[in-house]
Scaffold this active site. Structure first.
Site, short mmCIF file in Angstrom:
data_model
loop_
_atom_site.label_atom_id
_atom_site.label_comp_id
_atom_site.label_asym_id
_atom_site.label_seq_id
_atom_site.Cartn_x
_atom_site.Cartn_y
_atom_site.Cartn_z
N HIS A 80 -39.66 -18.97 36.77
CA HIS A 80 -40.33 -18.05 37.70
C HIS A 80 -40.79 -18.82 38.93
O HIS A 80 -41.17 -20.00 38.83
CB HIS A 80 -41.56 -17.42 37.05
CG HIS A 80 -41.27 -16.68 35.78
ND1 HIS A 80 -41.14 -17.32 34.57
CD2 HIS A 80 -41.09 -15.36 35.53
CE1 HIS A 80 -40.88 -16.42 33.62
NE2 HIS A 80 -40.85 -15.22 34.18
N GLU A 83 -44.12 -20.70 38.75
CA GLU A 83 -44.23 -22.02 38.12
C GLU A 83 -44.18 -23.12 39.17
O GLU A 83 -44.22 -24.30 38.84
CB GLU A 83 -43.12 -22.20 37.08
CG GLU A 83 -43.22 -21.22 35.91
CD GLU A 83 -41.99 -21.24 35.02
OE1 GLU A 83 -41.82 -22.22 34.28
OE2 GLU A 83 -41.21 -20.27 35.06
N ALA A 110 -40.72 -7.83 31.48
CA ALA A 110 -41.93 -7.10 31.14
C ALA A 110 -42.55 -6.68 32.47
O ALA A 110 -42.57 -7.46 33.42
CB ALA A 110 -42.90 -8.01 30.38
N1 HPA Z 1 -48.02 -7.01 36.76
C1 HPA Z 1 -47.16 -7.98 37.02
N2 HPA Z 1 -46.34 -8.50 36.11
C2 HPA Z 1 -46.39 -8.00 34.87
C3 HPA Z 1 -47.27 -6.97 34.52
C4 HPA Z 1 -48.12 -6.45 35.52
O1 HPA Z 1 -48.94 -5.54 35.30
N3 HPA Z 1 -47.06 -6.70 33.21
C5 HPA Z 1 -46.08 -7.53 32.78
N4 HPA Z 1 -45.66 -8.32 33.79
#
Ligand code: HPA
Length: 267
Positions: A80, A83, A110
């Site tokens: 990412h 990092e 996610a």
């Molecule tokens: N914001 C940003 N990145 C994320 C989130 C979020 O709410 N949930 C999982 N990754």
């Protein structure tokens, strides 16, 4: 046979399997590789250009699986920007996968749900993105790549059918990719909604741009692991993200198997 292969395989072994399809796993989704039956694996430090992940929940290995008999690579772990890496570094994985023969790339992540019509613990097919990271892997070229349809419309339609047949909801929406590593403020989430975002996260957009620049077909799927900040009174936590990620492993695996069976049929 598997134990002999674990940790000991080379990139050339993966190339010889002729993988045309690959998936990058988001937080909490590591179990998908196990669910599909790991045939071989290569840890990232053995792959030139790839870095071991520093984020909990990202294993850091390339895995060979065969859903519906199709050779497929799973990148378990990603780098990412937050990092402290460059756009070129976080997209090295995409270039490695392309070099190994991959032409259809499924990016998962996610994400926080911004659209209140969606639900936490549900999946969203990414229809488009907002690259709000302030950078791109294409600095220095190639220039002026078309980004009209980053996320394949055809595969979005196929995934909708797969999800409907399997009996789970699959939303569709716009993913906003931010730098992170902190979660957003409630004001930022309101801003994102005005901008047209349905979900927010800290990955995927640079990888998708890189993949399209290499003329790969891109599929994007977000796990809505939490409500974006300020939608409820609750504070956000990475643990919550990991737990919600794990809860959709079955659905995500069903999508992968469905895509693989269509690829096996020559679609
Ligand atoms: N914001 C940003 N990145 C994320 C989130 C979020 O709410 N949930 C999982 N990754």
């Amino acid at each position: 046979m598997l134990s002999a292969m674990r940790g000991g395989m080379s990139l050339e072994f993966l190339r010889a399997a002729n993988p045309r399809f690959a998936m990058v796993l988001g937080s909490g989704l590591g179990a998908i590789a196990d669910a599909l039956g790991i045939e071989a694996e290569v840890p990232y430090p053995q792959v030139p250009g790839l870095l071991a992940s520093t984020v909990p929940g990202h294993a850091g290995r390339l895995v060979l699986v065969r859903p519906e008999g199709i050779p497929m690579l799973i990148a378990q772990g990603r780098s990412h920007l937050y990092e402290g890496l460059s756009a070129a570094q976080v997209t090295a994985q995409v270039r490695v996968l392309h070099d190994l023969g991959v032409r259809t790339l499924m990016l998962t992540n996610a994400a926080g749900a911004v659209n209140t019509c969606f639900g936490v613990g549900e999946l969203m097919a990414i229809s488009d993105h907002l690259n709000l990271t302030g950078t791109t892997p294409l600095l220095g070229g190639p220039h002026f790549k078309d980004m009209t349809e980053v996320y394949s419309k055809r595969w979005r339609a196929e995934m909708k059918l797969i999800a409907t047949n399997a009996g789970f909801p699959l939303h569709e929406g716009v993913y906003a990719g931010l730098l992170g590593p902190q979660y957003e403020t409630p004001a930022e989430v309101r801003m994102l909604r005005v901008l047209g975002a349905d979900a927010v996260g800290m990955s995927t957009v640079l990888e998708a741009i890189q993949a399209r620049a290499l003329d790969m077909e891109v599929i994007g799927v977000s796990t809505l692991t939490n409500w974006a900040a300020g939608i409820t009174q609750d504070a956000l936590s990475h643990d919550e993200v990991m737990v919600a990620g794990r809860s959709v492993v079955g659905q995500m695996t069903a999508l992968v198997r469905g895509i693989a069976s269509r690829l096996a049929a020559g679609d």
